[in-house]
Design a protein around this motif. Structure first.
Motif, short mmCIF file in Angstrom:
data_model
loop_
_atom_site.label_atom_id
_atom_site.label_comp_id
_atom_site.label_asym_id
_atom_site.label_seq_id
_atom_site.Cartn_x
_atom_site.Cartn_y
_atom_site.Cartn_z
N LEU A 81 -25.68 6.59 24.72
CA LEU A 81 -24.27 6.93 24.76
C LEU A 81 -23.40 5.78 24.24
CD1 LEU A 81 -21.97 8.84 25.55
CD2 LEU A 81 -22.14 7.94 27.88
N ALA A 82 -23.65 4.57 24.69
CA ALA A 82 -22.84 3.43 24.25
C ALA A 82 -22.96 3.21 22.75
CB ALA A 82 -23.24 2.17 25.01
N ALA A 122 -26.01 12.55 24.84
CA ALA A 122 -26.54 11.21 25.13
C ALA A 122 -26.22 10.75 26.54
CB ALA A 122 -25.98 10.21 24.13
N ALA A 123 -25.35 11.46 27.23
CA ALA A 123 -24.91 11.05 28.57
C ALA A 123 -25.88 11.56 29.64
CB ALA A 123 -23.50 11.59 28.84
N HIS A 124 -25.81 10.94 30.80
CA HIS A 124 -26.63 11.40 31.93
C HIS A 124 -26.12 12.71 32.49
CE1 HIS A 124 -27.68 7.04 31.93
NE2 HIS A 124 -28.87 7.57 32.07
N THR A 125 -24.79 12.89 32.44
CA THR A 125 -24.18 14.12 32.94
C THR A 125 -23.10 14.55 31.94
OG1 THR A 125 -22.41 13.02 34.17
CG2 THR A 125 -24.51 13.39 35.34
N ARG A 131 -16.01 11.76 29.86
CA ARG A 131 -15.26 10.51 30.08
C ARG A 131 -15.42 9.58 28.87
NH1 ARG A 131 -17.34 11.14 35.19
NH2 ARG A 131 -18.91 9.54 34.85
N ALA A 132 -16.62 9.51 28.34
CA ALA A 132 -16.86 8.66 27.18
C ALA A 132 -16.07 9.15 25.97
CB ALA A 132 -18.36 8.62 26.85
#
Length: 168
Positions: A81-82, A122-125, A131-132
């Protein structure tokens, strides 16, 4: 230029290409159907065969920008994600008003959805991805507006000036 353009026919790709050029040269505030038509040497009404309205045109421009993000992430094999957010920010900042264009298209649900998918995947949730996405678009838009203000010679507040120079 597309093959149809070489034969004298206007294509949807030509319209988007012209819009991207205007966006880069003049910004979103100066992007209009009339300006695109003028750049292409046609009447504005000719554009409506390819895009029904300015919002759709902006959505297609947003999709073009997001396609650049997707290519950058794929080329560098960025999975986290980052890393994806970092690649996306770099691409958005290369396109004048890129964050605003993508944000507008996403807000209306007309375009830019690939960026949403890229981050959410790519996020966990899904919430973390959302939010990203919000942080990415907000930060990129803020940076673009500050950079444009500085380029125009507008006075920035001392705290903004310090952030831009790395003093804070």
């Amino acid at each position: 230029m597309s093959t149809s353009s070489a034969r004298g026919r206007l294509s949807a790709e030509d319209v988007v290409d012209a819009a991207v050029g205007i966006l880069q040269d003049f910004g979103m505030g100066d992007l209009s159907m009339r300006r695109v038509a003028s750049m292409l040497g046609v009447q504005a009404s000719a554009l409506y065969w390819h895009v029904p309205d300015k919002q759709t045109l902006l959505a297609r421009v947003a999709d073009r920008i997001v396609a650049d993000v997707e290519r950058a992430c794929a080329a560098r094999r960025v999975e986290d994600l980052a890393g994806r957010a970092e690649e996306a920010e770099a691409v958005l900042l290369r396109h004048r008003d890129g964050a605003d264009v993508v944000l507008s298209a996403l807000a209306l649900g007309l375009g830019g959805l690939g960026l949403h998918r890229l981050l959410v995947d790519a996020a966990h949730t899904p919430e973390e991805g959302e939010r990203a996405l919000a942080a990415l678009l907000g930060t990129a838009a803020l940076r673009q507006q500050r950079n444009q203000a500085a380029a125009l010679g507008l006075r920035l507040g001392p705290d903004v000036q310090a952030r831009r120079t790395g003093a804070l």
